[in-house]
Write a protein that holds these residues in place. Sequence first.
Motif, PDB file in Angstrom:
ATOM      1  N   VAL A 188      -5.133  -7.664   0.743  1.00 55.72           N
ATOM      2  CA  VAL A 188      -3.935  -6.821   0.870  1.00 55.72           C
ATOM      3  C   VAL A 188      -2.963  -6.987  -0.308  1.00 55.72           C
ATOM      4  N   PRO A 189      -2.742  -8.221  -0.801  1.00 54.84           N
ATOM      5  CA  PRO A 189      -1.850  -8.340  -1.971  1.00 54.84           C
ATOM      6  C   PRO A 189      -2.331  -7.500  -3.157  1.00 54.84           C
ATOM      7  N   LEU A 190      -3.630  -7.508  -3.376  1.00 52.23           N
ATOM      8  CA  LEU A 190      -4.216  -6.754  -4.483  1.00 52.23           C
ATOM      9  C   LEU A 190      -4.084  -5.246  -4.251  1.00 52.23           C
ATOM     10  N   ILE A 191      -4.366  -4.820  -3.029  1.00 50.56           N
ATOM     11  CA  ILE A 191      -4.301  -3.387  -2.706  1.00 50.56           C
ATOM     12  C   ILE A 191      -2.882  -2.859  -2.920  1.00 50.56           C
ATOM     13  N   VAL A 192      -1.887  -3.610  -2.417  1.00 49.60           N
ATOM     14  CA  VAL A 192      -0.496  -3.155  -2.555  1.00 49.60           C
ATOM     15  C   VAL A 192      -0.064  -3.223  -4.020  1.00 49.60           C
ATOM     16  N   HIS A 193      -0.534  -4.238  -4.726  1.00 53.15           N
ATOM     17  CA  HIS A 193      -0.236  -4.313  -6.165  1.00 53.15           C
ATOM     18  C   HIS A 193      -0.769  -3.092  -6.897  1.00 53.15           C
ATOM     19  N   ASP A 194      -1.998  -2.688  -6.561  1.00 52.48           N
ATOM     20  CA  ASP A 194      -2.646  -1.587  -7.284  1.00 52.48           C
ATOM     21  C   ASP A 194      -2.177  -0.214  -6.812  1.00 52.48           C
ATOM     22  N   PHE A 195      -1.965  -0.062  -5.507  1.00 56.32           N
ATOM     23  CA  PHE A 195      -1.702   1.268  -4.934  1.00 56.32           C
ATOM     24  C   PHE A 195      -0.263   1.466  -4.478  1.00 56.32           C
ATOM     25  N   GLY A 196       0.501   0.383  -4.387  1.00 61.87           N
ATOM     26  CA  GLY A 196       1.841   0.523  -3.815  1.00 61.87           C
ATOM     27  C   GLY A 196       1.759   0.611  -2.294  1.00 61.87           C
ATOM     28  N   ARG A 197       2.849   1.110  -1.691  1.00 67.82           N
ATOM     29  CA  ARG A 197       2.882   1.153  -0.223  1.00 67.82           C
ATOM     30  C   ARG A 197       2.206   2.383   0.355  1.00 67.82           C
ATOM     31  N   ASP A 198       2.076   3.408  -0.454  1.00 67.62           N
ATOM     32  CA  ASP A 198       1.496   4.654   0.064  1.00 67.62           C
ATOM     33  C   ASP A 198      -0.017   4.605  -0.014  1.00 67.62           C
ATOM     34  N   VAL A 199      -0.564   3.798   0.846  1.00 69.88           N
ATOM     35  CA  VAL A 199      -2.010   3.566   0.834  1.00 69.88           C
ATOM     36  C   VAL A 199      -2.430   3.249   2.262  1.00 69.88           C
ATOM     37  N   VAL A 200      -3.692   3.533   2.555  1.00 74.54           N
ATOM     38  CA  VAL A 200      -4.250   3.111   3.836  1.00 74.54           C
ATOM     39  C   VAL A 200      -5.181   1.937   3.583  1.00 74.54           C
ATOM     40  N   VAL A 201      -4.889   0.822   4.237  1.00 66.50           N
ATOM     41  CA  VAL A 201      -5.789  -0.335   4.194  1.00 66.50           C
ATOM     42  C   VAL A 201      -6.851  -0.084   5.265  1.00 66.50           C
TER      43      VAL A 201
END
Lengths: 412, 412
Positions: free
Chosen positions: B341-354
Motif C-alpha cells: 500500500v505505501p508503494l501504491i499510494v506513492h505511485d498513484f496517489g489517493r485516487d486509486v483502487v487497491v
Amino acid sequence: MSANKSQATYRLFDDKADFAKKAEGIAVGLTVGSWTELPEVAKQKMEKHLGRVVSVEAHEPEGAAPGERYADITVEYPDVNFSRDIPALLVTVFGKLSMDGRIKLTGLKPSAEFLSAFPGPKLGLAGVRDYLGVQDRPLLMSIFKSVIGYDLNGLREQFLQQALGGVDLIKDDEILFENPLTPLERRVEACMSAAREAENITGQKLIYFANLTGPTSKLRENALRAIDAGVNGLLFNVLAYGFDALAELAADPAISVPIAAHPAMAGAYYPSPHHGISASVLLGTLIRIAGADLSLFPSPYGSVVMPKAENLAVQDALVNAELPQKAVLPVPSAGIHPGLVPLIVHDFGRDVVVNAGGGVHGHPLGAAAGGQAFRQAIDAVLAGEDLEAYASAGGDREPLKLAVERWGVRRP
Amino acid sequence: MSANKSQATYRLFDDKADFAKKAEGIAVGLTVGSWTELPEVAKQKMEKHLGRVVSVEAHEPEGAAPGERYADITVEYPDVNFSRDIPALLVTVFGKLSMDGRIKLTGLKPSAEFLSAFPGPKLGLAGVRDYLGVQDRPLLMSIFKSVIGYDLNGLREQFLQQALGGVDLIKDDEILFENPLTPLERRVEACMSAAREAENITGQKLIYFANLTGPTSKLRENALRAIDAGVNGLLFNVLAYGFDALAELAADPAISVPIAAHPAMAGAYYPSPHHGISASVLLGTLIRIAGADLSLFPSPYGSVVMPKAENLAVQDALVNAELPQKAVLPVPSAGIHPGLVPLIVHDFGRDVVVNAGGGVHGHPLGAAAGGQAFRQAIDAVLAGEDLEAYASAGGDREPLKLAVERWGVRRP
C-alpha cells in the motif's frame, strides 16, 4: 479429446521456468483456482471443473541464447466452466493469461459440444461457388481504388469498370463508413445497378460486399437495410466488434447474404512471436466458427506480408480442419498482381480468392482490362500453361500481356 | 490540433525505411488513397479528406543494432472520413496499418468533435466516491478466492467474509459466466443480501460488480436483469466484446450502475514493443472514452506485471488527461498485499483502487481480517506512519501485523 472439453495451446517463452509447473498452474489457475490444498470432499465436487495439462513440449536447445527457451503447452478446459459464446471461451483460455509473461495463444480446439452452438458460415466456400455458378477455378475479387471523398457516380463508375473485367466479387474499402456522399442504401443501389449493367454484358454474376458499420446494436438493422436495398454480400471488420458480433450476424436467419471478414486490426494480435494470438486461430479457426464465408488476410506475396507458413495455417483452419462449420474461402490479399496467380494456385489450390486492388486499377488499359488480365492468368494456370507464353499468344490476350510486362511473373 | 481532426501516434521500427516517406504513405494511404498523381480539380475536392503528417521523430542512434531503429510518427485524420464510433476510429487509424510491418499504436487523441459523441463514465472516479461516501482515501476492492464450482451459499459466504473486512468494492471473477450453480440473478440476490448483512455490522456501503456476460445482443438485457435483481455494479470483459459494446452500455440511461472494465485479453495487445496497442491507449484512453467507471490493469508490483512507466501512463489517461469524459478509477491489480500500500499510494496517489485477491483470502486469520489489514495499511499510509511501526502498535492492529509478517513491506 473429450466431447465436452476444449483445448488451447500456448507458446510460452521463459528462460528459467519449470514448464510442467507453469502448465499445471494454468490448468488449475484458470479453472478451480487451487487444487492440491483442497480437502478431499471439495476435490470430488471440483473435479469436473478442473483443467488438465494435455502436453508440454519444451524447446531448450543446448546453448540457447536468452529469450530462446520456450514450451508449447496444451491445456484442456471443461466446457462446464463457460457459456457457449466466443467471448467466454477466449476470456477463459486467454483472458488473464494473456498478460502473464511472454505467452501467445497458438492453437484452439473447442469441444464438439461447444462447436455445436455455432451454425457457422451460411454459404461457405461451396455455397459462394454455387451462388456464382463457378465451381472450377479460383474466384476473383477486386476492391475499389479509392472510396473516401467519392460520390455515388464516382463509386458506381469504379464498380462498373471492375465488374466489366469479369471479377466475381467486389468489396467496399474497410474504411468506408456511413457518410453523406455514399450512404449505405444509396451506395448499394448504385453498385448493384452497375453489377446488373455489367452482367448484361459479361453474363456473369457478381457479389458486392458492402461494408457493415455503425454501433454494435445497429449492425443487424444496417445489414437488413443493405439487404433490402439489394446487396448480396457484407464486409465486416470483425476484430473491431468482437467475434460474437460476427457469430450473431452469421446465425441470424434474416441475414441471408455471405459475409466477408476483414482483418483490420489483426496486426495488433498475430505478428509477435511472444504475445497475442496466432493468425491461424484469429483469422482461421475463430472466423470459421463465428461464421464468415470469406476470410481476408495479408498474403505472403505482396507489400503487407504474413509468412507463407502462417498463411497456409490460416488456410488449413479455414478449409481443411475438421470442424462442423462449413469451409471458408481464403482470401490472401495485398500486393496481388496477375503474375502472382501461378504462385497463389500452387500454394492454395483452386479454392482461393485472388484479391486485387492496385493489380486491377493499375493496369495500363484500366480496371476492366485489369480484371481481364487476372481472369486470363487464372485460365492459363488452370490450363497448365506458362503465363508469359500464354500472354504472348496473341488474340484477345493483350490485357495479360500488358500486366505481365508491368508486374512480371513469379513462378512457384 | 483542429477540432475535427483526430490524431494517432505510432512507433514504427524499420532498419532502412525513409520514415518521412512512410509517414506520408500512412497519411495518404489511410485516407484518400493517392494524392500526388491526382489532377488539381480532384485535389480540391479531396483535400478535406486528406490525412496529414503532424510529426516524425526518428530515433537512429549511431551504431544502432539491427531492430533498434524506429520513429514516432503522428498523423492527423479528418473526422469527416469516419463515423462517431470506436470501431470506425480504430479501423481508420490502425486497421490495415496494424499488419504493415513492425508498428505499434502508441497514442490516440480523438478530436473534440469525435469525443463529443461519447458521454463517458456515468459516475466516474468522483461519482463512485460519492456513492460510497468515501472521499479521502484509496478505495479497497477484493475478488473472490474461487468461484467456479461454488454454489450460491459458498459464494455468499465468501462475499460476506470479504465485506466484513471493510472492503468498498467486490467483483466477480471475470471467468464466472452464466451457470446453473450461480445464475446471474440469484447470485446478485445472494451477494447483495450478504452486502446488506455486512453493512449492518460495518456501517459501510459496498458495490458488487457482477460479471456481465452472454451474447452481445443480450448484454443490455442481462445488465438490466442484474440491476433489477439489485446489483449496484457490473464487471465487463470489454476486449472480448469490443469497445463499442462498452460504449453502448455506458451511454444507456437504463444502465445506472458503475461499470468496471476487466483487461482480460489485453495481453494480446500491449506487451510487445513492436506490435499491438499501448496499454495507455487500450486500458486508459479508450476505456475512458467508452465509459467504464473503473479500469483494471496488471500492477507493476505483483506476479502479472506491467512496467511502472506504463502503469502511470494508463493512470494518466484515466485520471489526468484532458478529456470531456469523467475521470476513471485506476485499479492496478494482481499480487497486491497490504505491504504494498505505501508503494501504491506513492505511485498513484489517493485516487486509486487497491485491489486484492490472495492478499485478502491468504490472511492467516481469514478474509475478513485480510480486508481489515488492507484498511489499516491505508490508514497508516495516509497518516504518514511507517507500516511496520503502525502494525506493531497493538490494539486492534493484529490483522495488519500478521499481514506484514506474512508478506513483508515494500517501501517507495
